[in-house]
Design a protein around this motif. Sequence first.
Motif, mmCIF file in Angstrom:
data_model
loop_
_atom_site.group_PDB
_atom_site.id
_atom_site.type_symbol
_atom_site.label_atom_id
_atom_site.label_comp_id
_atom_site.label_asym_id
_atom_site.label_seq_id
_atom_site.Cartn_x
_atom_site.Cartn_y
_atom_site.Cartn_z
ATOM 1 N N LYS A 4 -27.016 -0.318 33.352
ATOM 2 C CA LYS A 4 -27.959 -0.729 32.303
ATOM 3 C C LYS A 4 -28.998 -1.711 32.863
ATOM 4 O O LYS A 4 -30.193 -1.584 32.590
ATOM 5 C CB LYS A 4 -27.203 -1.355 31.124
ATOM 6 N N ALA A 5 -28.566 -2.662 33.664
ATOM 7 C CA ALA A 5 -29.474 -3.646 34.257
ATOM 8 C C ALA A 5 -30.429 -2.994 35.248
ATOM 9 O O ALA A 5 -31.616 -3.330 35.307
ATOM 10 C CB ALA A 5 -28.675 -4.756 34.925
ATOM 11 N N LYS A 6 -29.925 -2.058 36.035
ATOM 12 C CA LYS A 6 -30.761 -1.329 36.988
ATOM 13 C C LYS A 6 -31.860 -0.556 36.264
ATOM 14 O O LYS A 6 -33.022 -0.571 36.677
ATOM 15 C CB LYS A 6 -29.898 -0.360 37.799
ATOM 16 N N VAL A 7 -31.488 0.129 35.182
ATOM 17 C CA VAL A 7 -32.467 0.899 34.413
ATOM 18 C C VAL A 7 -33.492 -0.044 33.788
ATOM 19 O O VAL A 7 -34.698 0.226 33.834
ATOM 20 C CB VAL A 7 -31.773 1.773 33.343
ATOM 21 N N ARG A 8 -33.026 -1.136 33.214
ATOM 22 C CA ARG A 8 -33.935 -2.102 32.586
ATOM 23 C C ARG A 8 -34.970 -2.590 33.602
ATOM 24 O O ARG A 8 -36.163 -2.688 33.303
ATOM 25 C CB ARG A 8 -33.120 -3.268 32.025
ATOM 26 N N GLU A 98 -21.513 8.593 36.768
ATOM 27 C CA GLU A 98 -22.430 7.453 36.904
ATOM 28 C C GLU A 98 -23.881 7.913 36.852
ATOM 29 O O GLU A 98 -24.722 7.261 36.221
ATOM 30 C CB GLU A 98 -22.163 6.705 38.211
ATOM 31 N N ALA A 99 -24.203 9.022 37.492
ATOM 32 C CA ALA A 99 -25.579 9.541 37.466
ATOM 33 C C ALA A 99 -25.951 10.003 36.056
ATOM 34 O O ALA A 99 -27.090 9.816 35.616
ATOM 35 C CB ALA A 99 -25.737 10.674 38.475
ATOM 36 N N ASP A 100 -25.001 10.605 35.330
ATOM 37 C CA ASP A 100 -25.246 10.992 33.934
ATOM 38 C C ASP A 100 -25.511 9.759 33.074
ATOM 39 O O ASP A 100 -26.436 9.745 32.256
ATOM 40 C CB ASP A 100 -24.059 11.761 33.344
ATOM 41 N N LYS A 101 -24.710 8.713 33.258
ATOM 42 C CA LYS A 101 -24.908 7.467 32.504
ATOM 43 C C LYS A 101 -26.282 6.882 32.804
ATOM 44 O O LYS A 101 -26.989 6.435 31.901
ATOM 45 C CB LYS A 101 -23.818 6.447 32.850
ATOM 46 N N PHE A 102 -26.644 6.877 34.067
ATOM 47 C CA PHE A 102 -27.946 6.352 34.477
ATOM 48 C C PHE A 102 -29.068 7.144 33.793
ATOM 49 O O PHE A 102 -29.999 6.559 33.229
ATOM 50 C CB PHE A 102 -28.098 6.438 36.002
ATOM 51 N N LEU A 107 -33.405 7.732 29.767
ATOM 52 C CA LEU A 107 -34.134 8.623 28.864
ATOM 53 C C LEU A 107 -34.074 8.219 27.396
ATOM 54 O O LEU A 107 -34.973 8.553 26.626
ATOM 55 C CB LEU A 107 -33.612 10.055 29.034
ATOM 56 N N ILE A 108 -33.016 7.529 26.996
ATOM 57 C CA ILE A 108 -32.863 7.146 25.588
ATOM 58 C C ILE A 108 -32.722 5.626 25.505
ATOM 59 O O ILE A 108 -31.726 5.067 25.926
ATOM 60 C CB ILE A 108 -31.644 7.846 24.944
ATOM 61 N N SER A 109 -33.733 5.000 24.935
ATOM 62 C CA SER A 109 -33.759 3.536 24.864
ATOM 63 C C SER A 109 -32.832 3.006 23.771
ATOM 64 O O SER A 109 -32.501 3.715 22.813
ATOM 65 C CB SER A 109 -35.184 3.051 24.594
ATOM 66 N N ASP A 110 -32.480 1.751 23.907
ATOM 67 C CA ASP A 110 -31.702 1.070 22.863
ATOM 68 C C ASP A 110 -32.480 1.060 21.550
ATOM 69 O O ASP A 110 -31.903 1.224 20.477
ATOM 70 C CB ASP A 110 -31.386 -0.371 23.275
ATOM 71 N N GLU A 111 -33.799 0.876 21.650
ATOM 72 C CA GLU A 111 -34.647 0.843 20.456
ATOM 73 C C GLU A 111 -34.591 2.170 19.700
ATOM 74 O O GLU A 111 -34.497 2.187 18.475
ATOM 75 C CB GLU A 111 -36.105 0.510 20.826
ATOM 76 N N PHE A 112 -34.641 3.266 20.439
ATOM 77 C CA PHE A 112 -34.542 4.591 19.811
ATOM 78 C C PHE A 112 -33.218 4.722 19.065
ATOM 79 O O PHE A 112 -33.178 5.204 17.932
ATOM 80 C CB PHE A 112 -34.682 5.697 20.855
ATOM 81 N N LEU A 113 -32.146 4.297 19.712
ATOM 82 C CA LEU A 113 -30.824 4.404 19.088
ATOM 83 C C LEU A 113 -30.724 3.511 17.849
ATOM 84 O O LEU A 113 -30.140 3.919 16.849
ATOM 85 C CB LEU A 113 -29.731 4.060 20.088
ATOM 86 N N LYS A 133 -22.431 15.786 24.314
ATOM 87 C CA LYS A 133 -21.592 15.086 25.299
ATOM 88 C C LYS A 133 -22.376 13.952 25.964
ATOM 89 O O LYS A 133 -21.856 12.850 26.168
ATOM 90 C CB LYS A 133 -21.093 16.096 26.343
ATOM 91 N N LEU A 134 -23.643 14.204 26.281
ATOM 92 C CA LEU A 134 -24.472 13.180 26.916
ATOM 93 C C LEU A 134 -24.883 12.087 25.933
ATOM 94 O O LEU A 134 -24.968 10.916 26.303
ATOM 95 C CB LEU A 134 -25.705 13.816 27.565
ATOM 96 N N ILE A 135 -25.118 12.467 24.687
ATOM 97 C CA ILE A 135 -25.441 11.467 23.657
ATOM 98 C C ILE A 135 -24.238 10.542 23.456
ATOM 99 O O ILE A 135 -24.389 9.319 23.389
ATOM 100 C CB ILE A 135 -25.843 12.139 22.322
ATOM 101 N N GLU A 136 -23.042 11.126 23.391
ATOM 102 C CA GLU A 136 -21.831 10.313 23.258
ATOM 103 C C GLU A 136 -21.656 9.380 24.450
ATOM 104 O O GLU A 136 -21.283 8.213 24.287
ATOM 105 C CB GLU A 136 -20.602 11.217 23.107
ATOM 106 N N LEU A 137 -21.944 9.868 25.633
ATOM 107 C CA LEU A 137 -21.866 9.039 26.844
ATOM 108 C C LEU A 137 -22.834 7.863 26.732
ATOM 109 O O LEU A 137 -22.479 6.724 27.044
ATOM 110 C CB LEU A 137 -22.198 9.900 28.075
ATOM 111 N N ARG A 138 -24.036 8.131 26.250
ATOM 112 C CA ARG A 138 -25.041 7.051 26.090
ATOM 113 C C ARG A 138 -24.603 6.045 25.035
ATOM 114 O O ARG A 138 -24.752 4.840 25.209
ATOM 115 C CB ARG A 138 -26.396 7.671 25.714
ATOM 116 N N LEU A 139 -24.051 6.527 23.942
ATOM 117 C CA LEU A 139 -23.628 5.627 22.864
ATOM 118 C C LEU A 139 -22.446 4.764 23.288
ATOM 119 O O LEU A 139 -22.285 3.652 22.795
ATOM 120 C CB LEU A 139 -23.273 6.428 21.610
ATOM 121 N N ASN A 140 -21.632 5.259 24.210
ATOM 122 C CA ASN A 140 -20.463 4.510 24.670
ATOM 123 C C ASN A 140 -20.784 3.556 25.811
ATOM 124 O O ASN A 140 -19.920 2.827 26.257
ATOM 125 C CB ASN A 140 -19.340 5.473 25.094
ATOM 126 N N ASN A 141 -22.012 3.592 26.306
ATOM 127 C CA ASN A 141 -22.422 2.678 27.394
ATOM 128 C C ASN A 141 -22.446 1.253 26.919
ATOM 129 O O ASN A 141 -22.918 0.903 25.907
ATOM 130 C CB ASN A 141 -23.801 3.066 27.930
#
Length: 141
Positions: A4-8, A98-102, A107-113, A133-141
């Motif tokens: 999350k910090a790397k992406v930010r 890890e690459a999927d999480k990244f 691609l999907i910001s906290d603001e969007f969520l 599956k990828l949306i769930e992965l993002r929500l669980n980050n």
Amino acid sequence: MEIKAKVRKLVRKYKTRNPFEMINGMNAILVLCPLKGVRGFYQYFQRNNIIYIDEALSDTDKAFVLAHEIGHMLLHKKSNAIFMDTRTQFKTTRYELEADKFAMELLISDEFLEENSYYTVEQISRMTGYPQKLIELRLNN
């Protein structure tokens, strides 16, 4: 550094979440070409970062695959996953997760969520074009 910090940090640096805009400022070569049975892959060769993406993919899939491969480039720079998959017994599942999480973090910001928090995972999946599956992965980050 946490994903999350790397992406930010990347989003701040490049002022975008679009991996195609971001890749232009990175030390990387993007190759769109026909690939059989593979959506894309990352290669570190002679101090060059090279990302290959199947040109037949939809724009949404290309964006995801590019973001995923940027994740490999930044998180697993010198790991040759193709070699490990085909020539060793080493499990690459952790690297792929890890690459999927990244990718999803990019691609999907906290603001969007936050703005769409009243929608279901299925609805967000349809809105974004990414699998549940990828949306769930993002929500669980």
